[in-house]
Design an enzyme around this catalytic site. Structure first.
Site, short mmCIF file in Angstrom:
data_model
loop_
_atom_site.label_atom_id
_atom_site.label_comp_id
_atom_site.label_asym_id
_atom_site.label_seq_id
_atom_site.Cartn_x
_atom_site.Cartn_y
_atom_site.Cartn_z
N PHE A 131 12.45 -79.87 39.00
CA PHE A 131 12.24 -78.76 39.93
C PHE A 131 11.99 -79.26 41.35
O PHE A 131 12.43 -78.63 42.33
CB PHE A 131 11.07 -77.89 39.47
CG PHE A 131 10.71 -76.82 40.45
CD1 PHE A 131 11.37 -75.60 40.45
CD2 PHE A 131 9.71 -77.02 41.40
CE1 PHE A 131 11.06 -74.62 41.38
CE2 PHE A 131 9.38 -76.04 42.31
CZ PHE A 131 10.06 -74.83 42.31
N GLY A 155 11.80 -84.36 36.20
CA GLY A 155 13.00 -84.90 35.57
C GLY A 155 12.76 -85.97 34.53
O GLY A 155 13.67 -86.74 34.21
N MET A 203 15.27 -78.44 32.63
CA MET A 203 14.56 -78.80 33.86
C MET A 203 13.06 -78.88 33.59
O MET A 203 12.50 -78.02 32.90
CB MET A 203 14.82 -77.75 34.95
CG MET A 203 13.98 -77.94 36.22
SD MET A 203 14.17 -76.58 37.39
CE MET A 203 15.80 -76.93 38.02
N CYS A 204 12.42 -79.93 34.12
CA CYS A 204 10.97 -80.00 34.11
C CYS A 204 10.51 -80.19 35.56
O CYS A 204 11.27 -79.93 36.49
CB CYS A 204 10.48 -81.12 33.20
SG CYS A 204 11.01 -82.78 33.73
N GLN A 205 9.29 -80.65 35.78
CA GLN A 205 8.80 -80.75 37.15
C GLN A 205 9.48 -81.87 37.93
O GLN A 205 9.88 -81.69 39.07
CB GLN A 205 7.28 -80.97 37.14
CG GLN A 205 6.63 -80.96 38.52
CD GLN A 205 6.59 -79.57 39.15
OE1 GLN A 205 6.89 -78.56 38.51
NE2 GLN A 205 6.20 -79.50 40.42
#
Length: 294
Positions: free
Chosen positions: A278, A253, A249-251
């Site tokens: 996220f 995608g 997961m990143c901020q």
């Protein structure tokens, strides 16, 4: 996508298998004229299929209304294989081919949100997650079936040399997602509850501003290959082998898709990332806590 599945071009002999896929989805293909039109498309239009263990389980067909645009005419995944990223993989494979042909826009029509059908709400969300934007309502299917036109810009980076194309960051992300498994936030939450390792590689500043996902492991993107490689002396203790389930997961995608490529290149067989990152997790109302110091 699971390892035994692969994407290839649609050929005439795939038509009966495509018909069987349509038959498995009566909630989407319930109108005789639609079934007939789809049957004609898989016998006359180009496209791709996903083949798993010798059986075709998904297909996509495309038309070319103009030189610089293309339109998805039909896309279907067999009912037994839905929710595993196959539809996304087909769209991204098509995008990669169209970019090589200098196509600039990819279009698709589906049922408008003026209709309350919950299945097509899912379809619209699918296309929006892939970067499509709603453009216009179209009254082409009759008053009971309002249509919606969506579009996605797929223009490749401009060439600086004759015959050469310089890839953009978006191109890297598109390539990373071809054949990759991606999860909705809800699916990622279920995986976390079932024991998957959820790797959150957002920055400390992002986590401080927006909060943390309970149970996630925080790893900077810069060290992802070292701490998630089962052969690395610096690996996390949770990484048992190349079949360890890892969800990234990143901020938003994007960088998580690139991290997933690194891990697949290292032989990790069960890697996925979260569509929308996220922000999509938070917007779905899934658990978030204030920044957890470690």
């Amino acid at each position: 996508m699971i390892p035994s599945a692969h994407i290839r071009s649609l050929v005439a002999s795939d038509a009966p298998a495509c018909d069987a896929i349509v038959a498995s989805l009566p909630e989407w293909f319930g109108m005789p004229e639609g079934i007939r039109d789809c049957a004609e498309a898989v016998r006359s239009q180009p496209g791709f299929v996903i083949e798993q263990d010798g059986s075709v389980i998904a297909f996509i067909t495309v038309t070319r209304p103009r030189a610089r645009s293309a339109e998805i005419s039909w896309l279907a995944v067999h009912a037994e294989h839905r929710g595993r990223g196959h539809g996304r993989a087909l769209v991204e494979a098509l995008v990669a081919q169209l970019q090589a042909e200098a196509v600039r826009f990819l279009l698709v029509k589906t049922l408008s949100d003026r209709h309350s059908d919950p299945g097509y709400a899912e379809t619209r969300a699918f296309y929006e997650a892939l970067g499509f934007t709603s453009l216009s309502d179209l009254d082409i299917w009759g008053p009971d079936n309002p249509a919606l036109l969506l579009a996605r810009s797929i223009a490749a980076a401009p060439s600086h040399d004759v015959g050469a194309t310089t890839p953009s960051a978006e191109d890297l992300v598109v390539a990373a997602r071809i054949g990759a498994e991606r999860l909705t936030p809800q699916q990622a939450h279920a995986e976390l509850q079932a024991g998957a390792i959820l790797i959150d590689h957002r920055t400390l500043e992002q986590r401080g501003a927006d909060g943390d996902v309970p149970g996630a492991v925080h790893v900077s993107m810069t060290v992802v290959p070292w701490v998630l490689d089962p052969q690395s002396p610096w690996r996390l203790k949770q990484i048992a082998d190349h079949d360890t389930r890892v969800v990234l997961m990143c901020q938003e995608g994007y960088s998580s898709s690139l991290s997933a490529v690194w891990l697949r290149d290292l032989g990790m067989r069960r890697v996925a990332d979260v569509v929308g990152g996220f922000e999509a997790w938070r917007d779905a109302g899934l658990p978030v806590t204030p920044l957890q110091t470690e």
